[in-house]
Motif scaffolding. Structure first.
Motif, short mmCIF file in Angstrom:
data_model
loop_
_atom_site.label_atom_id
_atom_site.label_comp_id
_atom_site.label_asym_id
_atom_site.label_seq_id
_atom_site.Cartn_x
_atom_site.Cartn_y
_atom_site.Cartn_z
N ARG A 306 0.49 -0.99 0.04
CA ARG A 306 0.12 0.29 0.12
C ARG A 306 0.75 1.29 0.17
N ARG A 307 0.71 1.59 -0.80
CA ARG A 307 1.37 3.28 -1.14
C ARG A 307 0.47 4.68 -0.82
N HIS A 308 0.54 4.98 0.71
CA HIS A 308 -0.24 6.21 1.10
C HIS A 308 -0.12 7.60 0.24
N ASP A 324 -4.25 -1.37 -8.44
CA ASP A 324 -2.96 -2.02 -7.82
C ASP A 324 -2.07 -0.72 -7.69
N ALA A 325 -2.09 -0.16 -8.58
CA ALA A 325 -0.61 0.73 -8.62
C ALA A 325 -0.49 1.99 -7.55
N CYS A 326 -1.83 1.34 -6.44
CA CYS A 326 -1.64 2.26 -5.44
C CYS A 326 -1.70 1.27 -4.40
N CYS A 327 -2.93 0.55 -4.45
CA CYS A 327 -3.23 -0.90 -3.00
C CYS A 327 -2.55 -2.14 -3.95
N THR A 328 -2.00 -2.86 -3.98
CA THR A 328 -2.17 -3.98 -4.21
C THR A 328 -2.42 -5.09 -2.55
N PHE A 329 -3.43 -6.16 -3.31
CA PHE A 329 -3.86 -7.26 -2.44
C PHE A 329 -3.05 -8.28 -2.99
#
Length: 463
Positions: A306-308, A324-329
């Motif tokens: 996770r990039r904040h 996914d560029a922002c928050c990848t699971f």
């Protein structure tokens, strides 16, 4: 929305996959032109393409994501069904094994989940997104075989994207836009591009369980076709898992997974043998009545990251990050596509209300919160030493969620709320409601069912 120098409102989307097309939909009607930069060429028809590394694996759209997609592009769910997507009502149509036994099959009619191959999903969403844009005042241009290689602008503001053709002379040029959206997925290079602009990369949190998975397509013989899907997630005492679900054209996908030291093989015979080593022999037995249709495909990039970008000062003007560029699971939980749809819907709602891109980025982050809580809670027990450490609060939440999941397998009241949250239709705070917390903490732990259930049970009148 920032104005381009020629007076028109322009946007540029990096990535023409699912998240990119959802970004196009979110921006349609709010800008005059949208340019999509896509490094691949789209295949003819509904075929696999190299630029989607997870394309051969299982993809599901949770009910929260399905509802968001329908709000963004009305009629898309029906179009997916017409293209062959299979519908599973949870928990009725998915047999799930938990550490305490098999989950009961409550007929709740609350959470329809779509199971579909990635080429069909991408093609249907792309067709409908571009068609919707064509019927609006927004002009969309897709630059295929074109790679984004950097951002233009400075530390304060992004003004466009530097692109390079992947055909012929591979020439480099700059494209200017009032807004740039990074929807390029797990491989996003935005942190490196920020450094080139003189900006600090956003704060990043990672939790990596070291999970790998492998997938193969099957066609059950008529006499051996299972009635419903099967889910056997791994847990610390049984670190191997499986999911076997239907997709279009009468085919089924089997995904086998395992943490470090238990990765599933990609050799066909060894793959079949591995299916006998998960927490229950049921899936392995089903394979005896199915014909394999494909090779085994492996995947290992499963880190939760996770990039904040939503934090104060983390985002330059004229820039937005989605999907996914922002928050990848960890993909094994099937949340990514649903969170991308919820994020795009949040962007559209923010822009429609006159909000800024910074406000839109905060809305994207809020849309990802429930899925992040679920994925990190499940993966934290396996996390490596290099991962971002868990504080006391997260450890308490992990303990509570483990107990909650066990209760949800047998308790229709707790189970209904649990699925509301984990299917992304209710906020995580619902899990702490007094009625749910009391049943979770104080009622005695009881085992689930000893074998895959055949009986369907009615749901309670309300949670």
């Amino acid at each position: 929305m920032a104005e381009h120098s020629n007076g028109g409102r322009t946007a540029l989307v990096i990535g023409g996959g699912l998240a990119g097309m959802l970004a196009v939909t979110a921006l349609t009607g709010h800008v005059d032109t949208i340019t999509v930069v896509e490094r691949d060429r789209y295949p003819q028809g509904r075929a696999f393409r190299k630029g989607v590394p997870q394309a051969r694996h299982l993809h599901i759209l949770l009910s929260g994501g399905e509802r968001a997609l329908e709000q963004l592009l009305p009629g898309t769910v029906d179009a997916l069904a017409e293209a062959g997507a299979r519908s599973l009502e949870l928990p009725r149509d998915l047999l799930t094994l938990t550490p305490t036994g098999w989950q009961r099959r409550f007929d709740e009619c609350r959470h329809r989940t779509l199971s579909v191959t990635r080429p069909v999903l991408d093609a249907v969403v792309r067709e409908r997104a571009l068609r919707a844009a064509a019927g609006s005042g927004t002009r969309v241009e897709v630059l295929e075989a074109t790679e984004a290689v950097g951002l233009t602008g400075d530390a304060r503001r992004v003004t466009g994207v530097r692109v390079r053709s992947r055909d012929g002379a591979r020439c480099v040029r700059d494209l200017t836009a009032g807004l740039v959206v990074d929807a390029s997925g797990r491989g996003s290079r935005t942190p490196q591009w920020f450094a080139a602009l003189g900006r600090t990369a956003p704060h990043e949190v990672t939790v990596d369980a070291g999970i790998a998975y492998a997938t193969r397509m099957y066609r059950p013989r008529d006499t051996a076709a299972p009635e419903v899907g099967v889910n056997v997630p791994g847990w610390p005492a049984c670190p191997r898992g499986a999911a076997y679900v239907p997709v279009e054209d009468g085919n089924w996908l089997l995904t086998l997974s395992g943490v470090r030291g238990h990765h599933p093989p990609t050799d066909a015979a060894e793959f079949t043998a591995f299916s006998a080593t998960i927490g229950d022999p049921y899936v392995h037995e089903l394979l005896g009545g199915a014909e394999p249709l494909s090779p085994v495909y492996g995947f290992r990039d499963t880190c939760n990251r996770r990039r904040h970008f939503e934090r104060s000062g983390a985002l330059p003007d004229g820039f937005l990050v989605l999907g996914d560029a922002c928050c990848t699971f960890n993909p094994v939980y099937g949340q990514g596509m649903s969170v991308a749809a919820l994020g795009a819907l949040a962007v559209r709602g923010t822009l429609a209300g006159g909000g800024s891109t910074a406000e839109a980025q905060r809305a994207v982050a809020r849309a990802a919160d429930p899925a992040w809580l679920a994925a990190v809670g499940a993966d934290r027990p396996y996390a490596g030493a290099a991962d971002t450490g868990a504080g006391a609060g997260e450890r308490l939440i992990t303990w509570y969620l483990e107990r909650l999941a066990a209760r949800a397998a047998i308790d229709p009241v707790v189970g209904a709320v649990y699925r509301d949250v984990f299917c992304l239709t209710a906020p995580p705070a619902r899990l702490l409601a007094p009625r749910i917390a009391l049943r979770t903490v104080f009622l005695p732990r009881r085992p689930g069912l000893p074998a895959p259930p055949t009986a369907v049970e009615g749901a309670p009148s309300g949670p």
